[in-house]
Design an enzyme around this catalytic site. Structure first.
Site, PDB file in Angstrom:
ATOM      1  NE  ARG A 143      93.184  11.199  60.021  1.00 31.94           N
ATOM      2  CZ  ARG A 143      92.758  10.870  58.795  1.00 31.94           C
ATOM      3  NH1 ARG A 143      93.166  11.545  57.735  1.00 31.94           N
ATOM      4  NH2 ARG A 143      91.924   9.883  58.631  1.00 31.94           N
ATOM      5  CG  ASP A 148      92.183  11.503  53.913  1.00 29.63           C
ATOM      6  OD1 ASP A 148      92.147  11.195  55.116  1.00 29.63           O
ATOM      7  OD2 ASP A 148      92.491  10.701  53.015  1.00 29.63           O
TER       8      ASP A 148
HETATM    9  P1  FDA Z   1     107.703  13.751  60.407  1.00 25.83           P
HETATM   10  O1  FDA Z   1     107.568  13.150  59.044  1.00 25.83           O
HETATM   11  O2  FDA Z   1     107.974  15.210  60.511  1.00 25.83           O
HETATM   12  O3  FDA Z   1     108.807  12.944  61.172  1.00 25.83           O
HETATM   13  C1  FDA Z   1     109.273  13.384  62.446  1.00 25.83           C
HETATM   14  C2  FDA Z   1     110.096  12.285  63.070  1.00 25.83           C
HETATM   15  O4  FDA Z   1     109.261  11.131  63.309  1.00 25.83           O
HETATM   16  C3  FDA Z   1     111.213  11.770  62.171  1.00 25.83           C
HETATM   17  O5  FDA Z   1     112.353  12.566  62.271  1.00 25.83           O
HETATM   18  C4  FDA Z   1     111.420  10.377  62.758  1.00 25.83           C
HETATM   19  O6  FDA Z   1     112.144  10.455  63.947  1.00 25.83           O
HETATM   20  C5  FDA Z   1     110.002   9.949  63.086  1.00 25.83           C
HETATM   21  N1  FDA Z   1     109.371   9.181  62.005  1.00 25.83           N
HETATM   22  C6  FDA Z   1     108.561   9.666  61.049  1.00 25.83           C
HETATM   23  N2  FDA Z   1     108.168   8.671  60.216  1.00 25.83           N
HETATM   24  C7  FDA Z   1     108.759   7.546  60.651  1.00 25.83           C
HETATM   25  C8  FDA Z   1     108.776   6.198  60.228  1.00 25.83           C
HETATM   26  N3  FDA Z   1     108.083   5.793  59.142  1.00 25.83           N
HETATM   27  N4  FDA Z   1     109.503   5.309  60.927  1.00 25.83           N
HETATM   28  C9  FDA Z   1     110.229   5.690  62.009  1.00 25.83           C
HETATM   29  N5  FDA Z   1     110.245   6.973  62.470  1.00 25.83           N
HETATM   30  C10 FDA Z   1     109.534   7.885  61.807  1.00 25.83           C
HETATM   31  N6  FDA Z   1      98.430  14.694  55.725  1.00 25.83           N
HETATM   32  C11 FDA Z   1      97.572  15.537  55.085  1.00 25.83           C
HETATM   33  O7  FDA Z   1      98.009  16.527  54.518  1.00 25.83           O
HETATM   34  N7  FDA Z   1      96.227  15.250  55.079  1.00 25.83           N
HETATM   35  C12 FDA Z   1      95.694  14.192  55.729  1.00 25.83           C
HETATM   36  O8  FDA Z   1      94.479  13.990  55.709  1.00 25.83           O
HETATM   37  C13 FDA Z   1      96.592  13.307  56.402  1.00 25.83           C
HETATM   38  N8  FDA Z   1      96.139  12.210  57.062  1.00 25.83           N
HETATM   39  C14 FDA Z   1      97.008  11.487  57.851  1.00 25.83           C
HETATM   40  C15 FDA Z   1      96.528  10.439  58.631  1.00 25.83           C
HETATM   41  C16 FDA Z   1      97.368   9.774  59.498  1.00 25.83           C
HETATM   42  C17 FDA Z   1      96.832   8.678  60.351  1.00 25.83           C
HETATM   43  C18 FDA Z   1      98.754  10.147  59.563  1.00 25.83           C
HETATM   44  C19 FDA Z   1      99.693   9.481  60.526  1.00 25.83           C
HETATM   45  C20 FDA Z   1      99.241  11.138  58.756  1.00 25.83           C
HETATM   46  C21 FDA Z   1      98.390  11.802  57.883  1.00 25.83           C
HETATM   47  N9  FDA Z   1      98.868  12.789  57.040  1.00 25.83           N
HETATM   48  C22 FDA Z   1      97.978  13.594  56.375  1.00 25.83           C
HETATM   49  C23 FDA Z   1     100.339  12.946  56.805  1.00 25.83           C
HETATM   50  C24 FDA Z   1     100.946  13.964  57.739  1.00 25.83           C
HETATM   51  O9  FDA Z   1     100.500  15.252  57.411  1.00 25.83           O
HETATM   52  C25 FDA Z   1     102.465  13.932  57.661  1.00 25.83           C
HETATM   53  O10 FDA Z   1     102.861  14.254  56.356  1.00 25.83           O
HETATM   54  C26 FDA Z   1     103.082  12.613  58.035  1.00 25.83           C
HETATM   55  O11 FDA Z   1     102.408  12.001  59.096  1.00 25.83           O
HETATM   56  C27 FDA Z   1     104.537  12.828  58.458  1.00 25.83           C
HETATM   57  O12 FDA Z   1     104.599  13.658  59.603  1.00 25.83           O
HETATM   58  P2  FDA Z   1     104.945  13.103  61.069  1.00 25.83           P
HETATM   59  O13 FDA Z   1     104.120  13.887  62.038  1.00 25.83           O
HETATM   60  O14 FDA Z   1     104.702  11.658  61.112  1.00 25.83           O
HETATM   61  O15 FDA Z   1     106.443  13.458  61.342  1.00 25.83           O
END
Ligand code: FDA
Length: 310
Positions: free
Chosen positions: A186, A136
């Protein structure tokens, strides 16, 4: 960006709030929604259920504030036992593990060497079990150490992967050096509260950086792991994998346990490889608060659950 993000990320470090919230039973709706259990057996059962639905997992034993060597050793032992259980259950081709170097000693005196040696023990156990480890990515003060550890680990275990965070200015350069060989990378947006000197602040800039990094990874020789729930980025990624001539199985989508499960199923049903990040353990507080900071709707779900428990 959610106006709750910064206060919540501060809350994730508050001892008082932690004491209050951790009194909630784990069976409480909100925690169980994001963390399927506290024990190894519950984690393996959740991985089995997802594998039966055609979804891969990367399992994280929760914990990030390791303050002594004994605690780090206990966490390593837990990972080794988990990997043995995955092999025994025939799940090694479906489930791998995610590891935070701070959980296994990075912040201890001489932490780089301690964390590297502990990570090596976990990588060896994963290799013996027939699966892999992904490191991570944590706050920006740890990025150099984590990438240095990755390079060391890949000498013996080239299959070891790493997470990179699109919000950091440095990540486009990091992606260029990581997009080689069979490197498993990732790509996520980034979950920590970072200063503007090191990270994009505006969500639109983070999204644009995510797309630039993704193009670099898809254009390279490695194995990109596209970790986002963002519908727009998922759509862009689906178009880009075709544009870069990537066959299914040469990259994968990743989402967190409990986040957009229908979308996880939809992607898997179209033939995409999908992997769910599956956290377990009693130390779920920091992880949960980061999830709440990302999505106000999760916060209201949580507050309702909290009030209804009284
Ligand atoms: P974001 O949170 O910006 O959301 C964008 C849009 O996506 C929202 O407006 C909504 O439309 C939709 N959405 C998001 N979440 C939703 C939900 N639960 N249900 C429905 N719609 C939703 N971070 C880090 O710093 N170190 C790491 O090692 C990791 N590892 C990691 C592994 C995996 C598999 C994932 C998916 C994420 C991580 N992260 C992470 C976390 C990552 O950095 C981030 O904080 C979260 O994934 C949130 O960002 P999103 O890209 O999902 O979109």
């Amino acid at each position: 960006m959610s106006p709750f993000r910064q206060p919540l990320l501060l809350l994730s470090r508050s001892g008082t709030a932690k004491t209050l919230l951790t009194k909630l039973p784990l069976a409480g709706d909100i925690v169980a929604r994001f963390v399927p259990g506290e024990t190894l057996e519950e984690a393996v059962a959740a991985a089995r259920e997802l594998a039966d639905a055609g979804i891969h997992t990367t399992i994280d034993h929760l914990g990030e504030d390791t303050t002594d060597a004994a605690q780090a050793n206990r966490i390593v032992a837990e990972y080794v036992a988990l990997l043995e259980a995955l092999a025994a259950e025939g799940l090694a081709s479906w489930a791998e593990v995610s590891v935070k170097l701070t959980a296994i000693g990075l912040d201890l005196p001489g932490g780089r060497a301690v964390a590297l040696e502990n990570a090596r023990r976990i990588c060896r156990a994963a290799h013996n079990a027939g699966t892999t480890v992904t490191l991570d990515m944590e706050d920006h003060t740890t990025t150099d150490d984590i990438l240095a550890a990755l390079r060391d680990l890949q000498q013996d275990f080239p299959e070891t992967g790493v997470a990179v965070q699109a919000y950091l200015h440095r990540t486009e350069t990091d992606c260029r050096s990581l997009a080689r060989g069979s490197s498993r990378v990732r790509l996520c947006k980034g979950a920590y509260d970072e200063p503007e000197e090191v990270a994009h602040a505006a969500p639109v800039d983070v999204d644009r950086a995510f797309v630039r990094c993704l193009k670099t990874l898809l254009d390279g020789e490695g194995y990109p792991m596209i970790a986002t729930h963002d519908p727009r980025l998922v759509e862009i990624a689906s178009a880009l994998v075709s544009r870069y001539g990537r066959a299914a199985g040469t990259y994968e989508f990743q989402m967190l346990y409990g986040c957009r499960p229908e979308e996880q199923q939809r992607l898997a049903a179209t033939g995409e490889r999908v992997r769910v990040y599956l956290p377990y353990g009693s130390d779920w507080y920091g992880y949960l608060v980061r999830r709440l900071a990302e999505r106000p709707r999760n916060l209201s779900f949580f507050l309702t659950a909290l009030v209804s428990k009284k």
